[in-house]
Design a protein around this motif. Structure first.
Motif, PDB file in Angstrom:
ATOM      1  N   GLU A  51       0.604  -1.483   0.127  1.00  0.00           N
ATOM      2  CA  GLU A  51      -0.062  -0.210   0.212  1.00  0.00           C
ATOM      3  C   GLU A  51       1.416   1.125  -0.284  1.00  0.00           C
ATOM      4  N   ALA A  52       0.588   1.814  -1.070  1.00  0.00           N
ATOM      5  CA  ALA A  52       1.263   3.280  -1.538  1.00  0.00           C
ATOM      6  C   ALA A  52       0.577   4.840  -1.326  1.00  0.00           C
ATOM      7  N   CYS A  56       0.609   7.050  -8.014  1.00  0.00           N
ATOM      8  CA  CYS A  56       2.180   7.824  -8.273  1.00  0.00           C
ATOM      9  C   CYS A  56       3.480   8.232  -7.575  1.00  0.00           C
ATOM     10  N   GLN A  57       3.773   6.472  -7.561  1.00  0.00           N
ATOM     11  CA  GLN A  57       4.925   6.466  -6.702  1.00  0.00           C
ATOM     12  C   GLN A  57       5.716   5.240  -7.871  1.00  0.00           C
ATOM     13  N   VAL A  86      -3.742   9.426  -2.180  1.00  0.00           N
ATOM     14  CA  VAL A  86      -4.964   8.360  -2.413  1.00  0.00           C
ATOM     15  C   VAL A  86      -4.038   7.478  -2.058  1.00  0.00           C
ATOM     16  N   ILE A  87      -4.520   6.514  -0.783  1.00  0.00           N
ATOM     17  CA  ILE A  87      -4.123   5.010  -0.496  1.00  0.00           C
ATOM     18  C   ILE A  87      -3.872   4.206  -1.613  1.00  0.00           C
ATOM     19  N   SER A  88      -3.209   4.069  -2.238  1.00  0.00           N
ATOM     20  CA  SER A  88      -2.520   2.812  -3.811  1.00  0.00           C
ATOM     21  C   SER A  88      -2.009   1.842  -3.423  1.00  0.00           C
ATOM     22  N   GLY A 116       7.060  10.285   4.245  1.00  0.00           N
ATOM     23  CA  GLY A 116       6.811  10.342   5.911  1.00  0.00           C
ATOM     24  C   GLY A 116       6.014   9.141   6.886  1.00  0.00           C
ATOM     25  N   TRP A 117       6.631   7.786   5.949  1.00  0.00           N
ATOM     26  CA  TRP A 117       5.762   6.812   5.619  1.00  0.00           C
ATOM     27  C   TRP A 117       7.077   5.764   6.867  1.00  0.00           C
ATOM     28  N   GLY A 118       6.583   5.300   7.348  1.00  0.00           N
ATOM     29  CA  GLY A 118       8.237   4.772   7.910  1.00  0.00           C
ATOM     30  C   GLY A 118       8.225   3.309   7.109  1.00  0.00           C
TER      31      GLY A 118
END
Length: 130
Positions: A51-52, A56-57, A86-88, A116-118
């Motif tokens: 989950e990103a 756009c990752q 939006v979580i993708s 910013g996510w761990g």
């Protein structure tokens, strides 16, 4: 589908990884656990879902191998374009090859540099390779 190759060297063998990623539709439920792995002849195959923070990752994979330990690191980094938050979900398949017979401690880590996510370990298990 994007195909990236990662290489890792260790003392007694060379491990390589073929990595493929595919976007999934938001809300898509996997038909498998979030991450699963199985050993084969000289290989470990990992199939997962990440989950990103946005669609756009740039998702990529790397492998490191050291003795009886193998770590697959899956990273989702922003592409640097304007994108909705939006979580993708992304699905991925990683095949680590070049392994000798034996049991390996496999760790799969999901990391999100620049978001910013761990970082978190999503799988830590022993996998037999024959």
């Amino acid at each position: 589908m994007v195909l990236l190759l990662g290489l890792a060297a260790c003392s007694d063998r060379d491990a390589e990884m073929a990595f493929a990623v595919r976007p999934l539709k938001p809300g898509t439920l996997p038909t498998f656990p979030t991450v699963r792995a199985e050993g084969g002849p000289g290989t470990i195959v990992v199939r997962g879902r990440l989950e990103a923070p946005s669609p756009c990752q740039a998702v990529s994979g790397k492998v490191t191998a050291d003795g009886a330990g193998v770590t697959v690191r899956v990273e989702a980094e922003p592409r640097g374009v304007a994108c909705p938050d939006v979580i993708s979900p992304f699905g991925y398949d990683a095949t680590v090859s070049g392994l000798g017979r034996g049991r390996y401690r496999l760790r799969v880590v999901h990391a999100y540099p620049g978001t910013g996510w761990g970082e978190r370990t999503v799988l830590d298990q022993e996998v037999p390779v024959h």
